[in-house]
Enzyme design. Structure first.
Site, mmCIF file in Angstrom:
data_model
loop_
_atom_site.group_PDB
_atom_site.id
_atom_site.type_symbol
_atom_site.label_atom_id
_atom_site.label_comp_id
_atom_site.label_asym_id
_atom_site.label_seq_id
_atom_site.Cartn_x
_atom_site.Cartn_y
_atom_site.Cartn_z
ATOM 1 N N GLU A 57 0.873 -1.172 0.000
ATOM 2 C CA GLU A 57 0.000 0.000 0.000
ATOM 3 C C GLU A 57 0.912 1.223 0.000
ATOM 4 O O GLU A 57 1.692 1.427 0.938
ATOM 5 C CB GLU A 57 -0.956 0.053 1.199
ATOM 6 C CG GLU A 57 -1.890 1.265 1.041
ATOM 7 C CD GLU A 57 -2.870 1.523 2.193
ATOM 8 O OE1 GLU A 57 -3.757 2.359 2.019
ATOM 9 O OE2 GLU A 57 -2.726 0.892 3.261
ATOM 10 N N ASP A 131 -3.299 11.493 -2.393
ATOM 11 C CA ASP A 131 -3.435 12.950 -2.534
ATOM 12 C C ASP A 131 -3.667 13.268 -4.014
ATOM 13 O O ASP A 131 -2.888 12.842 -4.859
ATOM 14 C CB ASP A 131 -2.155 13.638 -2.036
ATOM 15 C CG ASP A 131 -1.898 13.305 -0.562
ATOM 16 O OD1 ASP A 131 -2.882 13.179 0.194
ATOM 17 O OD2 ASP A 131 -0.723 13.163 -0.174
HETATM 18 C C1 SAM Z 1 -4.919 11.099 2.032
HETATM 19 S S1 SAM Z 1 -3.860 10.065 2.905
HETATM 20 C C2 SAM Z 1 -4.642 8.451 2.774
HETATM 21 C C3 SAM Z 1 -4.149 7.484 3.831
HETATM 22 C C4 SAM Z 1 -4.731 6.072 3.757
HETATM 23 N N1 SAM Z 1 -4.308 5.392 2.542
HETATM 24 C C5 SAM Z 1 -6.227 6.088 3.875
HETATM 25 O O1 SAM Z 1 -6.908 5.805 2.878
HETATM 26 O O2 SAM Z 1 -6.740 6.353 4.975
HETATM 27 C C6 SAM Z 1 -2.504 9.898 1.781
HETATM 28 C C7 SAM Z 1 -1.231 9.437 2.477
HETATM 29 O O3 SAM Z 1 -0.271 9.130 1.477
HETATM 30 C C8 SAM Z 1 0.992 9.605 1.898
HETATM 31 N N2 SAM Z 1 1.759 9.827 0.654
HETATM 32 C C9 SAM Z 1 1.445 10.689 -0.345
HETATM 33 N N3 SAM Z 1 2.340 10.617 -1.340
HETATM 34 C C10 SAM Z 1 3.254 9.683 -0.966
HETATM 35 C C11 SAM Z 1 4.435 9.161 -1.567
HETATM 36 N N4 SAM Z 1 4.839 9.579 -2.773
HETATM 37 N N5 SAM Z 1 5.135 8.201 -0.908
HETATM 38 C C12 SAM Z 1 4.710 7.774 0.311
HETATM 39 N N6 SAM Z 1 3.603 8.232 0.931
HETATM 40 C C13 SAM Z 1 2.878 9.171 0.304
HETATM 41 C C14 SAM Z 1 0.695 10.863 2.687
HETATM 42 O O4 SAM Z 1 1.728 11.171 3.618
HETATM 43 C C15 SAM Z 1 -0.628 10.495 3.377
HETATM 44 O O5 SAM Z 1 -0.419 9.937 4.666
#
Ligand code: SAM
Length: 230
Positions: A57, A131
């Site tokens: 994930e 995001d």
């Molecule tokens: C909107 S949250 C969703 C979290 C979780 N997947 C959920 O559905 O509850 C998006 C997460 O992805 C992480 N994230 C975004 N871009 C990323 C990247 N390129 N590599 C690792 N993590 C990333 C952010 O730090 C954030 O915690």
């Protein structure tokens, strides 16, 4: 809202090192071996564990989804990559409470040019509520931009899947168009209203999904399979 950095986060994370993979770049091609520390024993390619499906994930947030997947599927190996240390810390606390033998986490912000996995090393990739980065100048940061999709195509085995859930219709349309442009992926499931679809029964909820459902937002879902090898 920007979260304040948790004080002394490095040492707080290291307290949960049994769930943390500290050196992701050196694991390329041998990720399954990392799971021996989770009490699964020898995980080389000849052991049953060495052949277990491996799932990622990307952007696992506070870990609810990946830990639930790991508990429902003890034969699978589950990796959660998260770019925010503060958020990952919450995932590690959850892992410590649930104590999964087949889930590991990595503090890493993945860029589209990164190649943490060898060719065909992964069986599935989950992108949950990524995001959306709506501004055109941020397109490269979207986890379904062409650079990332090419990386997933390389890392997934034949028949492996890419799973996308999002409340954001524009991000969904963008991701879908990106998948459709690729000949090595086939979209095998899609709905614009996951919770009123046949896919709802098997669905594993994420933290963001719960929030959006409480706001009565529709959730888009897409599943694509890798149908050709490079
Ligand atoms: C909107 S949250 C969703 C979290 C979780 N997947 C959920 O559905 O509850 C998006 C997460 O992805 C992480 N994230 C975004 N871009 C990323 C990247 N390129 N590599 C690792 N993590 C990333 C952010 O730090 C954030 O915690």
């Amino acid at each position: 809202m920007r979260q304040r950095k948790i004080k002394d986060i490095e040492s707080k994370l290291s307290a949960y090192s049994r769930f943390l993979v500290a050196d992701p770049a050196s694991r390329r091609g041998v990720w399954r071996n990392a799971f021996s520390c989770a009490g699964t024993g020898d995980a080389n390619a000849n052991s049953p564990r060495g052949r277990s499906p491996l799932y990622l994930e990307l952007g696992c947030g506070k870990g609810q989804f990946i830990i639930e997947c790991a508990s429902r599927d003890p034969n699978g190996l589950y990796l959660g990559f998260e770019g925010s240390e503060n958020v990952l810390y919450r995932a590690l606390l959850r892992a410590d409470a649930a104590d999964p033998a087949n889930a590991l986490f990595c503090s890493v912000y993945v860029l589209d040019r990164d190649a943490y996995f060898a060719e065909a090393e992964l069986s599935g990739i989950y992108l949950n509520f990524s995001d959306p980065w709506p501004k055109a100048r941020h397109e490269k940061r979207r986890l379904t931009s062409p650079g990332y999709l090419a990386g997933y195509g390389h890392a997934l085995e034949y028949g492996g899947f890419l799973h996308i859930k999002t409340d954001d219709d524009d991000f969904f349309a963008y991701s879908r168009a990106g998948m459709e442009a690729l000949s090595d992926f086939e979209i095998v499931a899609r709905t614009e209203d996951l919770h009123r679809s046949v896919y709802a029964r098997e669905n594993v909820m994420t933290e963001y999904e719960r929030k959006f459902l409480n706001l009565n937002r529709r959730i888009n879902y897409l599943l694509a399979r890798k149908v050709s090898v490079e």
